[in-house]
Design a protein around this motif. Structure first.
Motif, PDB file in Angstrom:
ATOM      1  N   UNK A   1       0.832  -1.184   0.000  1.00  0.00           N
ATOM      2  CA  UNK A   1       0.000   0.000   0.000  1.00  0.00           C
ATOM      3  C   UNK A   1       0.873   1.243   0.000  1.00  0.00           C
ATOM      4  N   UNK A   2       0.355   2.279  -0.578  1.00  0.00           N
ATOM      5  CA  UNK A   2       1.037   3.564  -0.596  1.00  0.00           C
ATOM      6  C   UNK A   2       0.106   4.590   0.014  1.00  0.00           C
ATOM      7  N   UNK A  88       3.175   8.805  -5.377  1.00  0.00           N
ATOM      8  CA  UNK A  88       2.889   8.429  -6.764  1.00  0.00           C
ATOM      9  C   UNK A  88       3.999   7.509  -7.299  1.00  0.00           C
ATOM     10  N   UNK A  89       5.242   7.854  -7.002  1.00  0.00           N
ATOM     11  CA  UNK A  89       6.377   7.030  -7.441  1.00  0.00           C
ATOM     12  C   UNK A  89       6.253   5.608  -6.883  1.00  0.00           C
ATOM     13  N   UNK A  90       5.970   5.486  -5.589  1.00  0.00           N
ATOM     14  CA  UNK A  90       5.834   4.168  -4.974  1.00  0.00           C
ATOM     15  C   UNK A  90       4.680   3.378  -5.584  1.00  0.00           C
ATOM     16  N   UNK A  91       3.577   4.058  -5.847  1.00  0.00           N
ATOM     17  CA  UNK A  91       2.418   3.387  -6.452  1.00  0.00           C
ATOM     18  C   UNK A  91       2.735   2.931  -7.870  1.00  0.00           C
ATOM     19  N   UNK A  92       3.413   3.769  -8.637  1.00  0.00           N
ATOM     20  CA  UNK A  92       3.778   3.407 -10.013  1.00  0.00           C
ATOM     21  C   UNK A  92       4.691   2.179 -10.027  1.00  0.00           C
ATOM     22  N   UNK A  94       4.614  -0.109  -7.795  1.00  0.00           N
ATOM     23  CA  UNK A  94       3.867  -1.183  -7.110  1.00  0.00           C
ATOM     24  C   UNK A  94       4.572  -1.673  -5.847  1.00  0.00           C
ATOM     25  N   UNK A  95       5.093  -0.750  -5.069  1.00  0.00           N
ATOM     26  CA  UNK A  95       5.760  -1.092  -3.806  1.00  0.00           C
ATOM     27  C   UNK A  95       4.700  -1.436  -2.765  1.00  0.00           C
ATOM     28  N   UNK A  96       4.662  -2.672  -2.332  1.00  0.00           N
ATOM     29  CA  UNK A  96       3.707  -3.106  -1.308  1.00  0.00           C
ATOM     30  C   UNK A  96       4.329  -3.081   0.082  1.00  0.00           C
TER      31      UNK A  96
END
Length: 121
Positions: A1-2, A88-92, A94-96
């Motif tokens: 999750x981000x 946004x960077x983490x979501x792009x 896909x850092x869980x």
């Protein structure tokens, strides 16, 4: 999750927003996190917790979470523009195992961080 942590208008308290796996890489409003935060429940697993205060645009957070998947990472940034960029960077990517919080790190640590829950700061 981000997550991106936003200050409530006219309030010293905070509001949280999230982007979960399989969703668009944008923050969405969600209720406040509990106090203290149960990081194992939050991330859905037991793992060492690393916190970065002053994450800026999230380059270290993204790199560290990619290189060290057995750890969970929390980045805290007071500048909303940079916190949103990092989230946004983490979501792009896909850092869980990484979240981005926007707000005052001192307030989070004093009010929501359980004692002895952090491996590295």
């Amino acid at each position: 999750m981000v997550f991106s942590w936003e200050r409530g208008a006219g309030s010293p308290d905070c509001r949280f927003a999230a982007s979960a796996r399989g969703r668009a890489a944008a923050a969405e409003p969600v209720p406040d996190l509990p106090s203290p935060i149960d990081w194992a429940q939050f991330f859905g697993r037991e793992a060492p917790l690393d916190i970065e205060v002053g994450s800026g645009k999230g380059l270290f957070l993204a790199s560290a979470s990619a290189a060290c998947g057995e750890h969970d990472f929390v980045g805290i940034e007071i500048a909303g523009k940079y916190a949103r960029f990092a989230a946004h960077r983490l979501a792009q990517e896909a850092r869980t195992n990484a979240v981005m919080l926007h707000g005052d790190a001192r307030k989070l640590m004093e009010e929501r961080l359980p004692d002895q829950s952090v491996t590295a700061l």
